[in-house]
Design an enzyme around this catalytic site. Sequence first.
Site, PDB file in Angstrom:
ATOM      1  N   GLU C 101      65.162  33.230   7.643  1.00  7.52           N
ATOM      2  CA  GLU C 101      66.182  32.221   7.939  1.00  7.52           C
ATOM      3  C   GLU C 101      67.607  32.772   7.905  1.00  7.52           C
ATOM      4  OE1 GLU C 101      64.850  27.907   7.183  1.00  7.52           O
ATOM      5  OE2 GLU C 101      64.989  28.882   5.224  1.00  7.52           O
ATOM      6  N   HIS C 120      71.912  29.277   0.991  1.00  6.79           N
ATOM      7  CA  HIS C 120      70.873  28.345   1.440  1.00  6.79           C
ATOM      8  C   HIS C 120      69.858  28.228   0.317  1.00  6.79           C
ATOM      9  CE1 HIS C 120      67.625  26.380   3.406  1.00  6.79           C
ATOM     10  NE2 HIS C 120      66.856  27.450   3.402  1.00  6.79           N
ATOM     11  N   HIS C 122      66.837  25.420  -1.991  1.00  2.00           N
ATOM     12  CA  HIS C 122      65.959  24.242  -2.044  1.00  2.00           C
ATOM     13  C   HIS C 122      66.022  23.608  -3.425  1.00  2.00           C
ATOM     14  CE1 HIS C 122      63.286  27.180   0.522  1.00  2.00           C
ATOM     15  NE2 HIS C 122      64.361  26.831   1.191  1.00  2.00           N
ATOM     16  N   HIS C 190      63.745  19.913   3.293  1.00  2.00           N
ATOM     17  CA  HIS C 190      63.820  21.360   3.223  1.00  2.00           C
ATOM     18  C   HIS C 190      64.792  21.841   2.142  1.00  2.00           C
ATOM     19  CE1 HIS C 190      64.355  25.362   5.676  1.00  2.00           C
ATOM     20  NE2 HIS C 190      64.595  25.535   4.416  1.00  2.00           N
TER      21      HIS C 190
END
Lengths: 262, 262, 262, 262
Positions: C101, C120, C122, C190
């Site tokens: 990603e 990024h 979660h 996500h």
Amino acid sequence: MAALGAAGASRVLAQPAVAASRGGALEPLPEFRRLVAANRILANEGVVDAFGHVSVRDPRNPERFVLARSRSPALVELADLMEFSLDGTPIDARGRTPYGERMIHGAVYEARPDVLAVVHHHAYGVLPFTITGVPLRPVIHTGSVIGAEVPVWDIRTRFGDTDMLVRTIEQGRDLAATLGRNTCLLMRGHGAVAVGASVQSVVLTAIYLQINANVELQALALGNPEGLSAEEIDKSAAAQFSPRALDRAWEYFCQRAGVDPV
Amino acid sequence: MAALGAAGASRVLAQPAVAASRGGALEPLPEFRRLVAANRILANEGVVDAFGHVSVRDPRNPERFVLARSRSPALVELADLMEFSLDGTPIDARGRTPYGERMIHGAVYEARPDVLAVVHHHAYGVLPFTITGVPLRPVIHTGSVIGAEVPVWDIRTRFGDTDMLVRTIEQGRDLAATLGRNTCLLMRGHGAVAVGASVQSVVLTAIYLQINANVELQALALGNPEGLSAEEIDKSAAAQFSPRALDRAWEYFCQRAGVDPV
Amino acid sequence: MAALGAAGASRVLAQPAVAASRGGALEPLPEFRRLVAANRILANEGVVDAFGHVSVRDPRNPERFVLARSRSPALVELADLMEFSLDGTPIDARGRTPYGERMIHGAVYEARPDVLAVVHHHAYGVLPFTITGVPLRPVIHTGSVIGAEVPVWDIRTRFGDTDMLVRTIEQGRDLAATLGRNTCLLMRGHGAVAVGASVQSVVLTAIYLQINANVELQALALGNPEGLSAEEIDKSAAAQFSPRALDRAWEYFCQRAGVDPV
Amino acid sequence: MAALGAAGASRVLAQPAVAASRGGALEPLPEFRRLVAANRILANEGVVDAFGHVSVRDPRNPERFVLARSRSPALVELADLMEFSLDGTPIDARGRTPYGERMIHGAVYEARPDVLAVVHHHAYGVLPFTITGVPLRPVIHTGSVIGAEVPVWDIRTRFGDTDMLVRTIEQGRDLAATLGRNTCLLMRGHGAVAVGASVQSVVLTAIYLQINANVELQALALGNPEGLSAEEIDKSAAAQFSPRALDRAWEYFCQRAGVDPV
């Protein structure tokens, strides 16, 4: 009393009632070393914090019980153990300060010859059930050890506005009467009491009382949780208190708390 | 002010007001070493994180207080302590940056001669009660230390849209006025203040403020929790602040935080 | 862009764009050592687990960014850092596997010259807000760093049923378009993206995004939480990104994660 | 069965079925060393506590599986591994006590040739979904590994009031029938079963089953969470079980548990 786990009342009489202290310290009997381990375990598992305590009936004299001096369970050592008669009188205090709430232990041992170990604690996950009228009941099989019914005792009912602590043997006896033949009891706005037929079993009960409470709280947020049936509770508690399960759990809790299994 | 715990205002005057710093560092008085321990404890117990602070009134001069330089409590050492007058002016900054919100402490010491220690924190479990209008009140006996009433102060009411920080002595005085004679205060969308008659008691209060909040939040999910009565709160707070309970808790918190009890 | 914290876009051009790798390894510039620290911090604070990643724009060449090879952040070392052009092409892969990603990072750097660091993740506490339509918004002053608006991006809207991962630069650009001028973005089912003007500020933002989410979730259980006003958010974010607050937090996070502050 | 992750059924036959034990101990095959690591990982990640267990199909003989003796997963070592036929009979017990619930493993291996590893656990976050009728379903992409459907099995339906434990191969087969072609199964008031095509993949599944459950529980408090679509679940599970993701997660879990990646 399968619900109390391994070892029965006969064990109380297994050893002659010799003098409890010699030269100032208790003999390092396995029961007392297990009691030290139990202090550390209950702290490590988040059942007790700065406050709370665990005791064992003296295996040499069923009219006495052993409990640490006023110290947080995480710090208790063998030298901190004191012996008490069932009315809470220290046998040989030697200047040590006892817990203010030792009467809980004495009164329960007095009322329940089958009980050989007692925990009093304020586990946070249990507390919401002490002030809302929502029954705490076994919803998972590991929670079966708490028994089918967990009564709630309110010190105010008989003793009015107090400092919330069980300070007299009369208060302890009132609590013990509400406990009845059950394994656990909640105290309104305060905490809980768990009893067992051994140090190991009462530790298991105290730990899973909180786990069951947490699961029940979350399940109540989802809907109407289905509890275990009365027969499932009895059978499952017997399985959880079997040596296979109890020994496995005790070894595990000891390892996590950094103490040698006794 | 039993609700503030051990040690009274007379202690403020127990030592002559000598010079606060010699050769650049504060004397290692027990109060200052306890203040360092308090920093570590509050971090270890999850009351403060990167932000938050704890102070003590100078035992040598009640018109001054001691607080760390701008540093996270987990890292504070004796050399980080700075002294301030009650309006927040550093006595001997020596280039060190003070906390931006030291005015909270100064204004509270100014308004409350009985207060010898102050904590300001953003404990996560307390924050929901600062923004919802739901009163935070003692629902467990260990929570009695927070006092019967916990007012909520909103900086916007008097000072409009700000950066939410208490940056002026006027803002601090407004906060102190809302605190009144209470032991704890919530700050809308920000955090809380706890005051006490000693470092040890204010640490106990700050820790159990959050524990009580967590229990109350969970209890509110179950139903309508029954709080302690006014008389139970007073009596229970006195018991929790007694040397037996306070010393036990302090030893425990110190051990967990890896500092020597002072 | 005060909301992005310390250091502005001018910093991008502060150093000449020299070759990014020599003899196979990146120079140990402060930005890269901070990036390693950021990996450890985000893992230690529970923002990332096995998955998630953090990058920095190359201070020597704003058309490139630096990100670890495909490895869990808790384990990342300086030798794991790889350099990429903004379309996600590795500059000198030497057999190392990049994150699938990485396009998230490239597309954001492409669209936002003011952004010098991207996370990024979660974080579990953030995830409920990605699937319920309940807006995540600042309700505490430390949460002001996330900005007034946190849009939700759904990969399905433009790309249909996928494996949920941002695998192409087109997907990354779509995400960046939804991010717009904001500081944080949620990804349906996500995770989240946070951007900042430095590694330190994006770490602060990512951590307090989750803390704010947890407080908001609990507050929603109590009632209708009052959020910060638009002006309070702007002023408070500026205060939280000030050197006094940011340096304090960075020292704290580094110490907890066991890394030296850089 | 992409949903089961890396390595397919062909691997079962990759090695000749030689004698499972020599001189009393299992050969230290990679699968068995991974099984020891899996025990430690599942304990460290809070999937198992004192109870729960994980097994692997014997790579030398698909009609057998390997599982620790009755011991808490946190403590399991290579010497604790025992081998069983699919009906749960120990091959060479040498006085060691097996888990009472080994039939879960045997029956699943019997019914599912594609399954090479099985976990049974009581992860607290999963338990509320076993007693409320609320479906546990993937709401986050890392949760896709649990599969689109997670059936709930109730031992009482066929076997009446029991001690809740799966003690017979008939009970195990009934459970396996409810599992069907799915990856996970919940057991009413008890726990869960996860199956996989390798030790690594079943560990990932068991861990994210609980994480997904926690997120879903919180999301249900906010509103009506949007789950992944069927196609998203399939595609995302394939991505999560890819070597890039699975190896990254395995290295991470091993490091956290203090074991060497195998």
